[in-house]
Design a protein around this motif. Structure first.
Motif: not given
Length: 423
Positions: A13-25, A145-153, A191-195
């Motif tokens: 995850f730390l070095f993956d910028w392949s997607t616009k969205f990255q959603f961490l739950v 390139d544009l990126h949005m990181l989203l983190s949540t419980n 176009d979303t990296y889910y974690h």
């Protein structure tokens, strides 16, 4: 060269910028926020960028995101290069990169932001959906390139973050089955990296903390699902835990096998904020199963327009049992040729009707009835100030539930011996 020990589950995850969205739950203590912050610092060290960090309330940054980023800068021994400024809160990098902080409680301040190529929304489930869409509009840069990181419980499945990134039953939109994420732990699609992460992924947590999370299962199963398992679900006590939604063909096939089905139609009236809700139902009294196979659900409709849209009931002469609190409306429909009568209401009828529906062993709804599914599948009780359920009040105003109440007027799940009911 920067050396830093990290949790193995977050290395890719730390070095993956392949997607616009990255959603961490993830659950409590899974280290998701820490690794988002570290990822952001590493990116801005390598490229000149402006990153925006957002929370719903601006003042919460100081003891959360800003404090975390500052801690990582110090831990990496970069505090002589990266300036952590407190007024206003900001991180400035030697290559011209910067991290700025905003709150959605002060939306006017977003208008002055330019050339933001990365946005991190911490606890994104607390931000309103309109705010998320507003931030998408602020994410722009002429070359990067544009990126949005989203983190949540995890929160309830009625939250916009679940509906947007996983499943929205109302709009029949499926992006990713969340169970697939829990199984695979990381998924890349659309176009979303889910974690997904839990406390088990944080090798730096003490055993005592994990034991504390495990103990929640005994006294608060909902919180255990969120905190320990890191999974979305229903927050609260479900009113109808026996509710299931099936494909329409399967529902109609099941109804076709019922001997002497009890057919009912119920209607709740509404106009501005409420809805005209109609449901067609079939009861398998022997098996104690309620089937819901058709719905009508609209608001801001005058009675004359509604009468036109539901004219099939006038032609079929089906009896509609409606909300007796609207006798003038019922009389209007009767004058237009509809068979309609008011359901009996009495003190305590809300609770009695709720208990009646709960007595069904199964409540099976056609997936075509999207508003019935949306309102009832995850319907929970409202709680009083002491945290106790209020047995006839709910988390939302479920108009389809009221329509079911009225439609079942005169029917008793336990007492009726079968056959149809005469009036």
């Amino acid at each position: 060269m920067i050396e830093k020990e990290v949790n193995p589950h977050f290395e890719d995850f730390l070095f993956d910028w392949s997607t616009k969205f990255q959603f961490l739950v993830g659950g409590y203590g899974s280290s998701k926020s820490y690794h988002v912050a570290l990822k952001l610092i590493l990116k801005l060290l390598s490229e000149k960028r402006t990153a925006l960090v957002v929370r719903e309330v601006y003042d919460t940054h100081r003891d959360s995101t800003f404090s975390l980023l500052e801690e990582i800068v110090i831990d990496l021994e970069l505090d002589h290069k990266i300036k952590c400024m407190t007024s206003p809160m900001q991180l400035r990098f030697p290559n011209g990169s910067k991290i700025i902080f905003k709150g959605m409680d002060k939306p006017a301040k977003l208008k002055s932001i330019n050339n933001v190529s990365i946005v991190w929304i911490e606890e994104c489930s607390e931000v309103k959906y309109a705010g998320f869409k507003e931030l998408l509009g602020r994410l722009r840069h002429p070359t990067l390139d544009l990126h949005m990181l989203l983190s949540t419980n995890p929160v309830g499945e009625d939250n916009w973050s679940f509906k947007h990134f996983f499943k929205d039953d109302q709009n029949r939109r499926i992006v990713l089955d969340d169970n697939e994420l829990y199984e695979k732990r990381t998924v890349i699609t659309n176009d979303t990296y889910y974690h997904h992460s839990t406390a088990d992924d944080n090798l730096f947590l003490p055993e005592s903390y994990i034991k504390q999370l495990d103990e929640m299962e005994d006294y608060d199963p909902d919180l255990h699902r969120i905190a320990r398992k890191g999974r979305f679900g229903v927050n609260g006590i479900r009113v109808l835990p026996q509710f299931e939604d099936w494909p329409r063909e399967r529902v109609m096939e099941a109804i076709g096998t019922i001997r002497d089905p009890i057919e009912r139609v119920g209607m709740d009236f509404g106009f501005e904020d409420s809805y005209n809700a109609i449901v067609r139902m079939a009861v398998d009294h022997k098996q104690k199963i309620l089937y819901i196979y058709w719905q009508y659900y609209k608001n801001k409709m005058t009675d004359d327009h509604t009468a036109v849209e539901i004219d099939e009931f006038r032609q079929s002469e089906e009896l509609i049992i409606a909300d007796s609190a609207e006798p003038k409306t019922i009389q209007y429909f009767k004058q237009k040729g509809f068979r309609m009568k008011g359901a009996k209401k009495f003190q305590g009828s809300r609770l009695a009707n709720t208990k009646k529906v709960k007595r069904f062993k199964k409540i099976i709804c056609s997936s075509d009835c999207v508003d019935v599914v949306r309102e009832l599948k995850y319907l929970t009780y409202k709680l009083d100030k002491n945290g106790h359920i209020i047995p006839d009040e709910f988390s939302i105003d479920p108009h389809t539930f009221s329509a079911i109440w009225y439609g079942l007027d005169g029917y008793e799940v336990s007492d009726l011996k079968g056959g149809s009911i005469s009036f």
